[in-house]
Design a protein around this motif. Structure first.
Motif, PDB file in Angstrom:
ATOM      1  N   VAL A 117       0.005  -7.926  -7.325  1.00 19.97           N
ATOM      2  CA  VAL A 117       0.757  -8.463  -6.186  1.00 19.97           C
ATOM      3  C   VAL A 117       2.234  -8.560  -6.539  1.00 19.97           C
ATOM      4  N   ALA A 118       2.540  -9.021  -7.744  1.00 19.57           N
ATOM      5  CA  ALA A 118       3.936  -9.154  -8.167  1.00 19.57           C
ATOM      6  C   ALA A 118       4.628  -7.801  -8.221  1.00 19.57           C
ATOM      7  N   LEU A 119       3.919  -6.756  -8.671  1.00 21.53           N
ATOM      8  CA  LEU A 119       4.493  -5.411  -8.728  1.00 21.53           C
ATOM      9  C   LEU A 119       4.982  -4.964  -7.359  1.00 21.53           C
ATOM     10  N   MET A 120       4.172  -5.226  -6.330  1.00 24.73           N
ATOM     11  CA  MET A 120       4.521  -4.760  -4.984  1.00 24.73           C
ATOM     12  C   MET A 120       5.522  -5.666  -4.293  1.00 24.73           C
ATOM     13  N   GLU A 121       5.404  -6.946  -4.531  1.00 24.47           N
ATOM     14  CA  GLU A 121       6.352  -7.867  -3.908  1.00 24.47           C
ATOM     15  C   GLU A 121       7.748  -7.697  -4.473  1.00 24.47           C
ATOM     16  N   LYS A 122       7.846  -7.298  -5.733  1.00 23.59           N
ATOM     17  CA  LYS A 122       9.148  -7.093  -6.359  1.00 23.59           C
ATOM     18  C   LYS A 122       9.956  -6.053  -5.598  1.00 23.59           C
ATOM     19  N   ARG A 123       9.291  -5.017  -5.090  1.00 21.32           N
ATOM     20  CA  ARG A 123       9.964  -3.950  -4.342  1.00 21.32           C
ATOM     21  C   ARG A 123       9.730  -4.064  -2.837  1.00 21.32           C
ATOM     22  N   GLU A 124       9.115  -5.175  -2.424  1.00 20.39           N
ATOM     23  CA  GLU A 124       8.853  -5.434  -1.003  1.00 20.39           C
ATOM     24  C   GLU A 124       8.053  -4.296  -0.370  1.00 20.39           C
ATOM     25  N   LYS A 125       7.005  -3.865  -1.077  1.00 22.23           N
ATOM     26  CA  LYS A 125       6.152  -2.793  -0.584  1.00 22.23           C
ATOM     27  C   LYS A 125       4.957  -3.385   0.158  1.00 22.23           C
ATOM     28  N   PRO A 126       4.653  -2.869   1.363  1.00 24.05           N
ATOM     29  CA  PRO A 126       3.488  -3.368   2.110  1.00 24.05           C
ATOM     30  C   PRO A 126       2.188  -2.926   1.451  1.00 24.05           C
ATOM     31  N   PHE A 127       1.192  -3.807   1.469  1.00 26.90           N
ATOM     32  CA  PHE A 127      -0.121  -3.457   0.933  1.00 26.90           C
ATOM     33  C   PHE A 127      -1.204  -4.232   1.672  1.00 26.90           C
ATOM     34  N   VAL A 128      -2.393  -3.640   1.713  1.00 27.72           N
ATOM     35  CA  VAL A 128      -3.548  -4.252   2.370  1.00 27.72           C
ATOM     36  C   VAL A 128      -4.761  -4.039   1.470  1.00 27.72           C
ATOM     37  N   VAL A 129      -5.661  -5.015   1.427  1.00 30.94           N
ATOM     38  CA  VAL A 129      -6.890  -4.912   0.635  1.00 30.94           C
ATOM     39  C   VAL A 129      -8.072  -4.741   1.577  1.00 30.94           C
ATOM     40  N   PHE A 130      -8.895  -3.726   1.319  1.00 29.31           N
ATOM     41  CA  PHE A 130     -10.107  -3.450   2.090  1.00 29.31           C
ATOM     42  C   PHE A 130     -11.308  -3.522   1.153  1.00 29.31           C
ATOM     43  N   ASP A 131     -12.503  -3.629   1.727  1.00 29.36           N
ATOM     44  CA  ASP A 131     -13.717  -3.558   0.915  1.00 29.36           C
ATOM     45  C   ASP A 131     -14.585  -2.368   1.314  1.00 29.36           C
ATOM     46  N   ASN A 132     -14.005  -1.465   2.156  1.00 25.04           N
ATOM     47  CA  ASN A 132     -14.771  -0.320   2.644  1.00 25.04           C
ATOM     48  C   ASN A 132     -13.859   0.898   2.704  1.00 25.04           C
ATOM     49  N   LEU A 133     -14.170   1.932   1.956  1.00 23.42           N
ATOM     50  CA  LEU A 133     -13.354   3.141   1.927  1.00 23.42           C
ATOM     51  C   LEU A 133     -13.314   3.828   3.275  1.00 23.42           C
ATOM     52  N   PHE A 134     -14.433   3.871   3.972  1.00 24.50           N
ATOM     53  CA  PHE A 134     -14.526   4.579   5.253  1.00 24.50           C
ATOM     54  C   PHE A 134     -13.526   4.032   6.267  1.00 24.50           C
ATOM     55  N   GLU A 135     -13.249   2.733   6.173  1.00 23.37           N
ATOM     56  CA  GLU A 135     -12.376   2.072   7.132  1.00 23.37           C
ATOM     57  C   GLU A 135     -10.930   2.555   7.039  1.00 23.37           C
ATOM     58  N   ILE A 136     -10.471   2.893   5.840  1.00 23.86           N
ATOM     59  CA  ILE A 136      -9.072   3.247   5.641  1.00 23.86           C
ATOM     60  C   ILE A 136      -8.867   4.726   5.344  1.00 23.86           C
ATOM     61  N   LEU A 137      -9.902   5.445   4.942  1.00 26.54           N
ATOM     62  CA  LEU A 137      -9.777   6.840   4.503  1.00 26.54           C
ATOM     63  C   LEU A 137      -9.029   7.732   5.490  1.00 26.54           C
ATOM     64  N   PRO A 138      -9.257   7.640   6.824  1.00 26.56           N
ATOM     65  CA  PRO A 138      -8.563   8.540   7.759  1.00 26.56           C
ATOM     66  C   PRO A 138      -7.041   8.438   7.720  1.00 26.56           C
ATOM     67  N   GLN A 139      -6.501   7.320   7.234  1.00 32.19           N
ATOM     68  CA  GLN A 139      -5.050   7.118   7.231  1.00 32.19           C
ATOM     69  C   GLN A 139      -4.369   7.608   5.951  1.00 32.19           C
ATOM     70  N   LEU A 140      -5.137   7.852   4.899  1.00 27.66           N
ATOM     71  CA  LEU A 140      -4.557   8.064   3.583  1.00 27.66           C
ATOM     72  C   LEU A 140      -3.984   9.466   3.382  1.00 27.66           C
ATOM     73  N   ASP A 141      -2.847   9.512   2.657  1.00 26.37           N
ATOM     74  CA  ASP A 141      -2.269  10.780   2.189  1.00 26.37           C
ATOM     75  C   ASP A 141      -2.708  11.076   0.753  1.00 26.37           C
ATOM     76  N   VAL A 142      -2.916  10.005  -0.021  1.00 28.78           N
ATOM     77  CA  VAL A 142      -3.331  10.124  -1.416  1.00 28.78           C
ATOM     78  C   VAL A 142      -4.438   9.106  -1.667  1.00 28.78           C
ATOM     79  N   LEU A 143      -5.513   9.536  -2.331  1.00 34.17           N
ATOM     80  CA  LEU A 143      -6.562   8.618  -2.756  1.00 34.17           C
ATOM     81  C   LEU A 143      -6.683   8.715  -4.270  1.00 34.17           C
ATOM     82  N   TYR A 144      -6.402   7.610  -4.954  1.00 36.45           N
ATOM     83  CA  TYR A 144      -6.463   7.557  -6.419  1.00 36.45           C
ATOM     84  C   TYR A 144      -7.684   6.728  -6.793  1.00 36.45           C
ATOM     85  N   MET A 145      -8.636   7.371  -7.465  1.00 40.06           N
ATOM     86  CA  MET A 145      -9.907   6.725  -7.780  1.00 40.06           C
ATOM     87  C   MET A 145     -10.025   6.432  -9.275  1.00 40.06           C
TER      88      MET A 145
END
Length: 355
Positions: free
Chosen positions: A190-218
């Motif tokens: 959280v601190a890493l992203m807040e330092k640069r004011e980057k938006p982030f969201v936490v999900f518990d289901n890949l299917f829910e967010i997969l259609p929006q992604l440009d990069v998936l790092y597993m």
């Protein structure tokens, strides 16, 4: 940009990283230019923590560029300092992999040749991080304005943290975390992203967010990170990437994996044109070459002055996974935060003076 050492991806500024990515493109398309880059020079592979692929990659790069690589065997009961001095006497660059956090930084205090960090516990793996950001650069031709998803267990994952640190430098990137076990992100993420004011969201289901992604790092999903085997089995369908799930993904999605893989990445994905994780093995080898070019190949002589630092405080780091826990002669080195807290420069963990 020449470097005395390559210890952390944060050794690069934003401009230096961009310059390196451009250089990466040139290396990929003009590998023959470097056929004699390491002529007469020796790479000392000191893998105190085993990583067969990385060790082989550095050896292959040394051979392809006219140099040589030797494997240095760790000796029990001998200090890291003494072994570093031995390696400095026989090689032109030390590639160090070590289970303790901060080992590469400690080695650079005494080494009279450059040190490249090939992994120090779970603190940093800058060569791998350089390969990861270069994979995005080569496949997408840019590293900004991306929706990036991370899937796996994020606790103490140096590869995820390093990749985030790079992506945080560029505008427009948004981050989505698929927490496979339902646990929240740790404070350091959280601190890493807040330092640069980057938006982030936490999900518990890949299917829910997969259609929006440009990069998936597993990363590999460890069963041990779940509260029970029953919980793992009940949630597995939420994070397993297979051909069926890819039907909802973008046609230009970039799929990456830190490897080794687990059940989160089905082998049916391997033949999909969006899967670039096998190609990334080649990018890692190129990252090994870049790290050698940056540190040793441009130097006329083999010796450099050690990166010695004077002690900053009287306190000693009290973390068991820090290199100072086994190498007691090391000078205590700390950053002081704005709140007056001390952070160890070796392991990057906060000192608890009450322990």
């Amino acid at each position: 940009m020449a470097m005395k050492r390559f210890i952390d991806i944060t050794d690069f500024t934003r401009e230096e990283l961009r310059e390196t990515l451009n250089q990466f493109s040139f290396v990929k398309e003009n590998s023959s230019v470097y056929a004699n880059e390491m002529k007469g020079k020796t790479v000392v592979n000191a893998f105190f923590e085993e990583n067969q692929f990385a060790q082989a990659a550095f050896a292959a790069v040394a051979a392809r560029t006219g140099g040589a690589a030797i494997n240095y065997k760790y000796a029990d009961g001998v200090s890291l300092k003494d072994q570093v001095m031995e390696m400095s006497a026989i090689g032109d660059v030390i590639v160090l992999s070590h289970p303790k956090k901060g080992a590469a930084r400690a080695a650079s205090l005494y080494a009279t040749v450059p040190v490249i960090n090939a992994g120090d516990g779970e603190r940093a793996y800058p060569v791998r991080t350089l390969a990861d950001i270069s994979t995005v650069w080569m496949e997408k031709r840019h590293v900004s304005n991306l929706k990036v998803g991370f899937l796996g267990d994020f606790s103490n994952n140096s590869q995820v943290k390093g990749f985030l640190q790079c992506l945080n430098l560029y505008k427009g990137n948004e981050f989505y975390f698929i927490s496979v076990n339902g646990k929240p992100l740790s404070d350091d993420y959280v601190a890493l992203m807040e330092k640069r004011e980057k938006p982030f969201v936490v999900f518990d289901n890949l299917f829910e967010i997969l259609p929006q992604l440009d990069v998936l790092y597993m990363t590999k999903v460890e069963k041990a990170s779940f509260d029970s085997q029953i919980m793992y089995e009940s949630r597995k369908h939420n994070f397993t990437l297979d051909e069926r799930m890819l039907m909802v993904a973008k046609p230009d999605l970039l799929i990456m994996h830190a490897f080794p893989r687990g059940e989160e990445l089905d082998m049916s994905v391997d033949s999909d044109s969006r899967a670039k994780y096998f190609r990334a093995f080649g990018y890692f080898t190129d990252a090994c070459l870049i790290s050698l070019i940056k540190t040793v190949s441009n130097k006329p002589g083999r010796n450099i002055a050690p990166s010695w630092e004077e002690p900053t405080h009287q306190h000693k780091c009290n973390k068991a996974d820090c290199i100072t826990s086994t190498e007691g002669y090391l000078p205590p080195l700390f950053h002081e935060t704005t709140g007056g807290k001390l952070v160890c420069k070796y392991c990057m963990q906060e000192l608890d003076i009450n322990e």
